[in-house]
Design an enzyme around this catalytic site. Structure first.
Site, PDB file in Angstrom:
ATOM      1  N   GLU A 109       0.774  -1.235   0.000  1.00 43.13           N
ATOM      2  CA  GLU A 109       0.000   0.000   0.000  1.00 43.13           C
ATOM      3  C   GLU A 109       0.809   1.292   0.000  1.00 43.13           C
ATOM      4  O   GLU A 109       0.393   2.284  -0.595  1.00 43.13           O
ATOM      5  CB  GLU A 109      -0.936   0.001   1.229  1.00 43.13           C
ATOM      6  CG  GLU A 109      -1.989  -1.085   1.211  1.00 43.13           C
ATOM      7  CD  GLU A 109      -2.969  -0.911   0.060  1.00 43.13           C
ATOM      8  OE1 GLU A 109      -3.373   0.234  -0.213  1.00 43.13           O
ATOM      9  OE2 GLU A 109      -3.299  -1.930  -0.576  1.00 43.13           O
ATOM     10  N   SER A 480     -43.449 -39.443  32.443  1.00 45.75           N
ATOM     11  CA  SER A 480     -42.989 -40.157  33.646  1.00 45.75           C
ATOM     12  C   SER A 480     -41.729 -39.553  34.240  1.00 45.75           C
ATOM     13  O   SER A 480     -41.354 -39.909  35.368  1.00 45.75           O
ATOM     14  CB  SER A 480     -42.746 -41.627  33.312  1.00 45.75           C
ATOM     15  OG  SER A 480     -43.946 -42.242  32.910  1.00 45.75           O
TER      16      SER A 480
END
Length: 782
Positions: A109, A480
Site C-alpha cells: 500500500e 414419567s
C-alpha cells in the site's frame, strides 16, 4: 543667419512609447488576461483551501480512537464460540503486530509511509507512469494516511472536492498523530472482507490463526486485500487472490523485506483458507445466543461496539460431547423411520451449465456436515452427485438407507433420480453416504448440581435451521420424568420405598373428574398387582403414581413440586400430575433433578460467569450459591437419599437399564414418555453432573408407536456421559442420619413401629400398630 525651414518635432508621452505590430499587441493582451486570471485563480485556490481547512472535521475519532469491537462469547476454557456486531474486529497495538505483517502492508500500500508527510509525490508519479505503461489504472497513489482520512471522514465518491479534503485531512492527521499511531489505526480499521475489519480479525477469518503466527505467504495474502476486498477475497476468488499475493511478495522482495529463499518458499506455500469466518472451537450457537440476549438486556446500544467479552460456564470438551451425542441420537432415530425422499428436484436440461447447477444447489444450505448435492446419475448400485464442482460416487453401504428410493417402483416424490437434491455426509469410516435432514427436534443440557454451572447446552438439532432454543423455550409435558417429584412428595407424607401399592386398572367417571370419563393405562398395557413403590418407580407404573397422588392429594403435590422450581400454574392440582401432564422446560427439569443429586438443595442454574470490557476489566461477575447452604434446602436429606436410591434402581433394573453400560453404581435417573409418544425424555445424574435429554416435534405428533424415553433420549444422554464422566471417580452416597437399612431397603427411622424394622405403611408389617396403619391406607392405595 538663415532659419531652417524643417519643421520642429515635439516629443509627447504617447509618441515616446514603442510601436508594436497588431499581432504583438494581441499577444500582450492575452498575456495580461492570463496573468490577471492566474492571480485570481491563485487567490481563489488560496481562499478555497483556507475555507476547506477551516471546515475539516475534528480528528477526535482518530486522536481518541475507539474502534467498534464486537461482542464475543467464550467457553469457560477461553474458546471463542460466538461474535456479534456489524464490524468484526480484534484490536492489536502496533507493537504487537509482527514485523513481517507490517512490512507486507507497507509493500502493498505505501512503502514510503515513514518518509512522506501524508502525500507521496514520488508514489503518485510512479503510479502514473505504471498506469501509463500498462494502458490502464493498475496502481493508485493514495497513501495509508489518505486511506485513513477517507475511511473515517469521507465518502468513496470520486470527485475533486473529495480528493481535496482527503489531501488536507492527510496533512492534518500527519500533524496530529505519529506514524505508528496512524499505521495502528489503519491496520485495525481497514475492511478486509468476510465481515472482518483489521488484520488481526482477518487472520482469524481466513486462516483461523492469531496474526502473530502468520507465515510470510499468509501475510502477503492479507496485505493484498485492502485494494479490493471482494475482488481479492481468497474464499470467493482464490485465483485472483493468489495473483495479488504474488504481486505483494514481489514488492516485499524488491524492498528487501524478505530474502530470495523466503520469497520462493512463500510462492510455493499452499495456503489453507477457511471456507467460513464463523468456524468456532465448538458448536455453541445456542449458548452464544443466550449470552447475547443477557448482555443486550444489560448494555443496550453498547452491546455490539464496546468490545465486551462474555465468559460462559460451558467447557469445550462437554459441549463437543453433547453436540456429537445429540446429532448421533437424532440421526439414529431418523434412520429408524426411513427415507422421506429428496429435498427437491432440478431440471438439469433447463438449468444450464455446470456453474449454474452449482449455484442452484447453493440455495440448499448445508447443515454442518450434511451437505446438499445434486444427483447426476442414479441406479440401485451407484449414485453420482455433483457438489461445488466436484463429482462424488456413492455405492454399497452409502446407499443402504435410501435403497427403497432407488427402485423404479418408488413413488415419484421419493425416488432418487437425475436432478434430485439429496444430502450427503461421511460415515464414521470416512465413506460418503446419502442421508437426510431430520424433522424431529431435540434438546440437551447438563449442569453441575452443586453450584448450577451449565456444562453443555444444545438447544436443537441445527441452530442455522431453527434458532428456537428448546432447552429454555420449549414447554413440554415431562411424562414419567415427573414421577420422582410426586414420589418425593409422598415420602414427605410418610410413605416409603417399601410401601405396597396396587398396580391395577382404575376408572374415573365424569362425576369424579368433574369433566370427562378417564381411564388411564400403563404404557405397556400390563398390570402387575400389588408392588412396592420402589418397584413401581423402577417399572414406571402409572396406576401406582395415580394412587399416590390420591393418597397425598393433588393440592399438596402441586404445592410440593414448587420447591424444585416448577410453576404451580403449569401443574394444575389434578390426578393427571401423576402422568406428568403439566409443562416444563428441559432447563427447569434439569434444575429440579439437581435437588436429588446434591442432597436436597435448590440451586439456580447459570450460564455466564463474567463479563469484561475490551481491556479485560470485569464489569459483572456471577456469584452462584452452592449446595450445602442450609438456607437453600428444600427437601429433607433423607428424602433426597431415598429418591436417589430408588432412581439408581431405575438405572440398574428398570426402564433406563441401558445406563448400566457406564459401569457406574452412582448413576440415577428416570425415563419419560408422554401419551402417544409425543415427548421422549431421560433425566439422569451422578453426584457431580445432572443432564437432561429430550426429543419431539415442534408441532407435537407421535414419535412412533415404539419410541420411548429409554429408546430415543437415553442414548443421547449416554453418549454424552460416556465422555463427560471419563476419569471422574465414582461417588457412593452414605445414608444420612435418620435413615435405617432394613430387609434390603431404606426407611425413615421414626417410621419403624415397635422396632420391628418394617416400613410403617408396608403391608408386610407384623405388629398390631403396623397392621392398623396399613389397613387405614389400603382404601386409598388399593
Amino acid at each position: 543667419m538663415t532659419k531652417s525651414t524643417e519643421p520642429r518635432t515635439t516629443t509627447s508621452k504617447a509618441a515616446s512609447r514603442p510601436r508594436y505590430s497588431k499581432p504583438a499587441r494581441i499577444a500582450f493582451g492575452v498575456l495580461g488576461i492570463v496573468l490577471a486570471t492566474g492571480v485570481a485563480a491563485v487567490m481563489v485556490v488560496t481562499i478555497s483551501l483556507a475555507l476547506a481547512w477551516r471546515n475539516l472535521p475534528s480528528l477526535d475519532a482518530l486522536t481518541d480512537y475507539r474502534p467498534k469491537v464486537p461482542l464475543r462469547v467464550y467457553t469457560a476454557d477461553n474458546k471463542l464460540i460466538g461474535e456479534f456486531g456489524e464490524e468484526r474486529r480484534s484490536v492489536v497495538r502496533i507493537g504487537d503486530f509482527p514485523t513481517i505483517m507490517k512490512q507486507a502492508v507497507l509493500a502493498a500500500e505505501d512503502d514510503r509511509f515513514y518518509a512522506h508527510r501524508g502525500i507521496d509525490y514520488m508514489g503518485i508519479l510512479r503510479a502514473a507512469f505504471a498506469n501509463f505503461t500498462a494502458g490502464a489504472a493498475r496502481q493508485g497513489g493514495s497513501t495509508i494516511t489518505q486511506q485513513v482520512a477517507r475511511n473515517f471522514f469521507l465518502s468513496s465518491e470520486r470527485t475533486y472536492t473529495r480528493k481535496l479534503y482527503e489531501v488536507l485531512l492527510a496533512f492534518r492527521i500527519e500533524g496530529s498523530l505519529t506514524k505508528d499511531q496512524i499505521l495502528e489505526i489503519y491496520m485495525n480499521q481497514i475492511f478486509l472482507g468476510q465481515r472482518s475489519f483489521g488484520f488481526a480479525q482477518a487472520a482469524q477469518a481466513y486462516f483461523g490463526k492469531d496474526v502473530r503466527k502468520l507465515s510470510v505467504a499468509e501475510c502477503a495474502m492479507l496485505a493484498g486485500l485492502p485494494k479490493a476486498p471482494s475482488t481479492y477475497n481468497p474464499v470467493v476468488n482464490p485465483k485472483r487472490a493468489q495473483i495479488r499475493q504474488q504481486y505483494v511478495l514481489g514488492r516485499m522482495r524488491q524492498l528487501n523485506y524478505i530474502d530470495e529463499a523466503q520469497y520462493k518458499a512463500a510462492l510455493a506455500e499452499k495456503l489453507s483458507v477457511r471456507s467460513s469466518p464463523t468456524e468456532y472451537a465448538t458448536h455453541g450457537d445456542y449458548v452464544a445466543e443466550m449470552a447475547r440476549q443477557l448482555v443486550q438486556d444489560m448494555y443496550r446500544d453498547e452491546t455490539y461496539s464496546r468490545g465486551l467479552n462474555v465468559y460462559t460456564t460451558i467447557t469445550t470438551a462437554d459441549q463437543d460431547a453433547a453436540y456429537a451425542a445429540v446429532r448421533r441420537g437424532v440421526l439414529e432415530y431418523d434412520r429408524r423411520h426411513g427415507y422421506r425422499g429428496p429435498e427437491g428436484f432440478l431440471d438439469l436440461r433447463s438449468v444450464g451449465d455446470d456453474e449454474a447447477i452449482d449455484s442452484a444447489v447453493e440455495r440448499y444450505a448445508d447443515a454442518d456436515n450434511m451437505l446438499a448435492a445434486v444427483v447426476t446419475e442414479a441406479s440401485p448400485r451407484l449414485v453420482r452427485v455433483r457438489r461445488g464442482g466436484d463429482t462424488i460416487d456413492i455405492t454399497d453401504a452409502g446407499l443402504r438407507f435410501v435403497a427403497s428410493s432407488l427402485n423404479a417402483s418408488a413413488q415419484p416424490s421419493k425416488r432418487i433420480r437425475r436432478g434430485a437434491i439429496v444430502r450427503i455426509s461421511k460415515s464414521e469410516k470416512g465413506a460418503w453416504e446419502i442421508t437426510q435432514l431430520p424433522e424431529v427436534e431435540t434438546a440437551f443440557v447438563s449442569m453441575d448440581p452443586n453450584n448450577g454451572a451449565v456444562r453443555a447446552l444444545v438447544g436443537g438439532f441445527d441452530f442455522n435451521r431453527n434458532k428456537f432454543n428448546h432447552v429454555t423455550q420449549a414447554w413440554r409435558q415431562p411424562g414419567s420424568g415427573f414421577k420422582p417429584f410426586v414420589y418425593s412428595a409422598s415420602l414427605e407424607k410418610g410413605l416409603s420405598p417399601a410401601t405396597i401399592i396396587n398396580d391395577s386398572p382404575i376408572v374415573f367417571t365424569s362425576a369424579q373428574t368433574g369433566g370427562q370419563h378417564w381411564e388411564p393405562k400403563n404404557y405397556d398395557g400390563k398390570y402387575d398387582g400389588p408392588m412396592t413403590m420402589r418397584q413401581a418407580l423402577t417399572k414406571s407404573k402409572n396406576m401406582v403414581s395415580i394412587r399416590i397422588i390420591q393418597a397425598i392429594t393433588p393440592k399438596y403435590t402441586q404445592e410440593f413440586v414448587t420447591r424444585f422450581g416448577f410453576d404451580a400454574d403449569k401443574h394444575p392440582p389434578y390426578l393427571t400430575m401423576a402422568l406428568g401432564a403439566g409443562s416444563v422446560t428441559p432447563w427447569q427439569l434439569a434444575a429440579g433433578y439437581t435437588v436429588f443429586a446434591n442432597g436436597g438443595y435448590k440451586i439456580k442454574p447459570y450460564i455466564v460467569t463474567k463479563i469484561t470490557d475490551s481491556n479485560g476489566t470485569v464489569l459483572a461477575e456471577a456469584q452462584p450459591e452452592k449446595a450445602g447452604n442450609e438456607a437453600l434446602r428444600v427437601i429433607d436429606p433423607r428424602n433426597a437419599f431415598l429418591m436417589d436410591s430408588m432412581m439408581k434402581d431405575v438405572a440398574r433394573y428398570g426402564t433406563a437399564a441401558r445406563a448400566t453400560s457406564l459401569k457406574r453404581p452412582d448413576v440415577a435417573g428416570k425415563t419419560g414418555t408422554t401419551n402417544d409418544s409425543y415427548d421422549a425424555w431421560f433425566a439422569g445424574y451422578t453426584p457431580g453432573l445432572v443432564a437432561v435429554a429430550w426429543m419431539g416435534y415442534d408441532q407435537p405428533r407421535s414419535l412412533g408407536e415404539k419410541e420411548t424415553g429409554g429408546g430415543a433420549s437415553l442414548p443421547i444422554w449416554l453418549g454424552y456421559m460416556q465422555k463427560a464422566l471419563t476419569n471422574v471417580e465414582v461417588v457412593e452416597r452414605d445414608p444420612p442420619e435418620g435413615i435405617l437399612a432394613v430387609n434390603g431397603d431404606y426407611f425413615y427411622a421414626e417410621n419403624i413401629p415397635g422396632g420391628t424394622g418394617v416400613a410403617s405403611l408396608g403391608l408386610t408389617e407384623s405388629t398390631p400398630e403396623g397392621e392398623k396403619k396399613s389397613e387405614a391406607i389400603k382404601s386409598e392405595l388399593f
